[in-house]
Design a protein around this motif. Structure first.
Motif, PDB file in Angstrom:
ATOM      1  N   ASP A 196      37.362  10.458  12.411  1.00  0.00           N
ATOM      2  CA  ASP A 196      38.234   9.657  13.238  1.00  0.00           C
ATOM      3  C   ASP A 196      39.328   9.197  12.501  1.00  0.00           C
ATOM      4  N   SER A 197      39.945   9.905  11.353  1.00  0.00           N
ATOM      5  CA  SER A 197      41.351   9.630  10.683  1.00  0.00           C
ATOM      6  C   SER A 197      42.387  10.358  11.250  1.00  0.00           C
ATOM      7  N   GLU A 198      43.188   9.621  11.839  1.00  0.00           N
ATOM      8  CA  GLU A 198      44.311  10.180  12.495  1.00  0.00           C
ATOM      9  C   GLU A 198      45.104  11.027  11.421  1.00  0.00           C
ATOM     10  N   GLU A 199      45.112  10.590  10.196  1.00  0.00           N
ATOM     11  CA  GLU A 199      45.917  11.083   9.131  1.00  0.00           C
ATOM     12  C   GLU A 199      45.229  12.454   8.757  1.00  0.00           C
ATOM     13  N   ALA A 200      43.990  12.567   8.855  1.00  0.00           N
ATOM     14  CA  ALA A 200      43.222  13.787   8.175  1.00  0.00           C
ATOM     15  C   ALA A 200      43.493  14.835   9.503  1.00  0.00           C
ATOM     16  N   TYR A 201      43.309  13.983  10.736  1.00  0.00           N
ATOM     17  CA  TYR A 201      43.509  15.192  12.011  1.00  0.00           C
ATOM     18  C   TYR A 201      44.446  15.826  11.908  1.00  0.00           C
ATOM     19  N   GLU A 202      45.645  15.419  11.699  1.00  0.00           N
ATOM     20  CA  GLU A 202      46.911  15.848  11.759  1.00  0.00           C
ATOM     21  C   GLU A 202      47.150  17.089  10.596  1.00  0.00           C
ATOM     22  N   ILE A 203      46.538  16.807   9.357  1.00  0.00           N
ATOM     23  CA  ILE A 203      46.533  17.835   8.450  1.00  0.00           C
ATOM     24  C   ILE A 203      45.546  18.983   8.771  1.00  0.00           C
ATOM     25  N   ILE A 204      44.507  18.775   9.273  1.00  0.00           N
ATOM     26  CA  ILE A 204      43.305  19.767   9.749  1.00  0.00           C
ATOM     27  C   ILE A 204      43.972  20.669  10.958  1.00  0.00           C
ATOM     28  N   ALA A 205      44.723  19.885  11.883  1.00  0.00           N
ATOM     29  CA  ALA A 205      45.407  20.297  13.113  1.00  0.00           C
ATOM     30  C   ALA A 205      46.021  21.333  12.684  1.00  0.00           C
ATOM     31  N   ASP A 206      47.079  21.003  11.638  1.00  0.00           N
ATOM     32  CA  ASP A 206      48.199  21.873  11.236  1.00  0.00           C
ATOM     33  C   ASP A 206      47.466  23.129  10.673  1.00  0.00           C
ATOM     34  N   ALA A 207      46.501  23.027   9.658  1.00  0.00           N
ATOM     35  CA  ALA A 207      45.857  24.125   9.192  1.00  0.00           C
ATOM     36  C   ALA A 207      45.313  24.950  10.114  1.00  0.00           C
ATOM     37  N   ALA A 208      44.665  24.765  11.255  1.00  0.00           N
ATOM     38  CA  ALA A 208      44.085  25.196  12.149  1.00  0.00           C
ATOM     39  C   ALA A 208      45.109  26.048  12.884  1.00  0.00           C
ATOM     40  N   GLU A 209      46.291  25.459  13.156  1.00  0.00           N
ATOM     41  CA  GLU A 209      47.344  26.397  13.986  1.00  0.00           C
ATOM     42  C   GLU A 209      47.885  27.262  13.111  1.00  0.00           C
ATOM     43  N   LYS A 210      48.111  27.139  11.735  1.00  0.00           N
ATOM     44  CA  LYS A 210      48.535  28.185  11.054  1.00  0.00           C
ATOM     45  C   LYS A 210      47.817  29.201  10.765  1.00  0.00           C
ATOM     46  N   ASN A 211      46.334  29.098  10.988  1.00  0.00           N
ATOM     47  CA  ASN A 211      45.377  30.051  10.917  1.00  0.00           C
ATOM     48  C   ASN A 211      44.942  30.663  12.081  1.00  0.00           C
ATOM     49  N   GLY A 212      45.614  30.129  13.233  1.00  0.00           N
ATOM     50  CA  GLY A 212      45.327  30.760  14.646  1.00  0.00           C
ATOM     51  C   GLY A 212      43.690  30.398  14.776  1.00  0.00           C
ATOM     52  N   SER A 213      43.299  29.165  14.471  1.00  0.00           N
ATOM     53  CA  SER A 213      41.990  28.824  14.688  1.00  0.00           C
ATOM     54  C   SER A 213      41.970  27.657  15.804  1.00  0.00           C
TER      55      SER A 213
END
Length: 426
Positions: A196-213
């Protein structure tokens, strides 16, 4: 190789220390024929909840008819406990056979692998030999540089949550820690984040986008539960109108169950056949040690491997839910790198007394230092240099005063505590 010889080699490997990086494990697995590439894998990272999540998912997959390999750490009782087939711990000889076959390969390498790297390689090889349909593999620490992160195309990557822990290795901020954990995201493969961490979500979402995941999140709108759903025999909740039960205690287990059910839906899209009945039976049948586990009923003794601030917060919430009408006694043992100074602030109002012990681990905090820190915050705490003596004193106190005894801290002391309790009851 027999079991004793295998343990002796693992002790030798442990003397090499803990060194992050993938070069040694990659080379070791290449020499072994890359068994990790022959498996379907669910790869799990996260600060808390990895073990319970893995146990629940394994039970569901088993009930769906799949043969499931499981790898988790740290070992709760002994080294074989890290390796499971369909939720059952492997035998001493099975462990010895795998290690015996790997040792000559390890010794042929210029840079010898660490203990955890040997265990990781052994897990992948074991699952291939046992003909597992799918493996549920838990990161040891972090993600990007963890030795399990040699999996190139997982069926699903899971990050249970992101909280502060292992700061010496992973960083002091949620963003730094999340960047390490998001390293398990692989190109084009789905990823699930249950935190539920918004800060963590932003990092993870960015990594997912870069990987096409594709990134998935929990949808709590389909789940229902109330304050009264928690009992000493587990918890009941409703998902899509159907009543489900989990026998694991701890209020946080409902969050783990939500994450598992959400991931089951993703796995169905990935081609796995998992019926609603398999989910129901799997959750109802799950077994896991060291997470708000009842070790004794008279006196009531519960073990919870809470060892970081978020884990302690969750344990405190569970204590309030289950024992709102009385205070408890605490038995605590932690590693020296934990934020133990916060424990009294989070637990003090819930406990009438505490017993401090030192787990048998070179990273353990001295019991006197722990007691001094807790006493300074107003939580009356008695230190014990010998863990078994602390267990006996805490047991006697709980029995004499008719209060629950909650054992908190490192999973490294689980076996010591259970052995000491066994000696008292004999």
């Amino acid at each position: 190789m027999n079991y004793s010889e295998a343990l002796a080699y693992m002790k030798k490997a442990a003397e090499r220390g803990s060194v992050l990086g993938l070069s040694r494990i990659t080379e070791l697995l290449r020499l072994m024929g890359d068994p990790q590439g022959k498996l379907k894998t669910v790869h799990i990272s996260g600060t808390n909840g990895k073990g319970s999540f893995g146990a629940m998912l394994t039970s569901v997959l088993k009930n769906a008819g799949y043969k499931v390999g499981g790898f988790s750490s740290p070992a709760i009782t002994k080294v074989t406990d890290s390796f499971r087939i369909d939720g059952c711990e492997i035998s001493n000889q099975e462990f010895a056979d795998i290690i015996g076959d790997i040792v000559p390969i390890c010794e042929s390498m210029d840079e010898k692998p660490t203990e955890f790297e040997v265990l990781t390689a052994a897990a992948f090889e074991l699952f291939v030999r046992k003909g597992c349909d799918i493996a549920v593999v838990e990161c040891g620490m972090g993600g990007d540089l963890d030795s399990t992160n040699v999996i190139k195309a997982p069926v699903l990557s899971v990050i249970t949550n992101v909280q502060k822990d292992h700061s010496a290795f992973l960083g002091d901020t949620i963003a730094e820690i999340a960047s390490h954990k998001s390293g398990i995201i692989k190109k084009g493969r789905p990823v699930y984040f249950g935190g539920d961490s918004e800060e963590a979500y932003e990092i993870i979402a960015d990594a997912a986008e870069k990987n096409g995941s594709e990134l998935f999140l929990p949808d709590y709108s389909r789940f229902e539960w109330s304050e009264s759903c928690f009992g000493i025999n587990g918890a009941d909740f409703i998902y899509n109108g159907e009543k489900l039960h989990i026998p694991l205690l701890g209020t946080y287990q409902l969050e783990n169950a939500v994450n598992v059910i959400s991931c089951v839906e993703i796995l169905r899209h990935e081609g796995l056949k998992i019926s609603c009945e398999a989910v129901r039976r799997g959750l109802a049948d799950v077994k896991w040690h060291g997470r708000f586990e009842v070790l004794s009923k008279e006196p009531l003794i519960i073990y919870d491997g809470a060892h970081n601030p978020d884990g302690i917060r969750c344990a405190a919430d569970s204590i309030r839910r289950y024992f709102s009408d009385k205070q408890v006694a605490l038995l605590i043992g932690v590693m020296a790198d934990k934020e133990y100074g916060l424990y009294a602030d989070m637990l003090g109002e819930l406990a009438e007394t505490a017993f401090a012990v030192k787990p048998a681990n070179p990273r353990s905090l001295d019991s006197q230092k722990l007691a001094d820190a807790l006493n300074a915050k107003g939580l009356r705490t008695e230190p014990f240099a010998v863990l078994a003596e602390g267990v006996r004193a805490a047991y006697s106190y709980a029995k004499e005063h008719d209060v629950p005894l909650i054992v908190l801290g490192s999973l490294y002391m689980y076996r010591e505590v259970t052995d000491a309790l066994s000696g008292i009851s004999e």
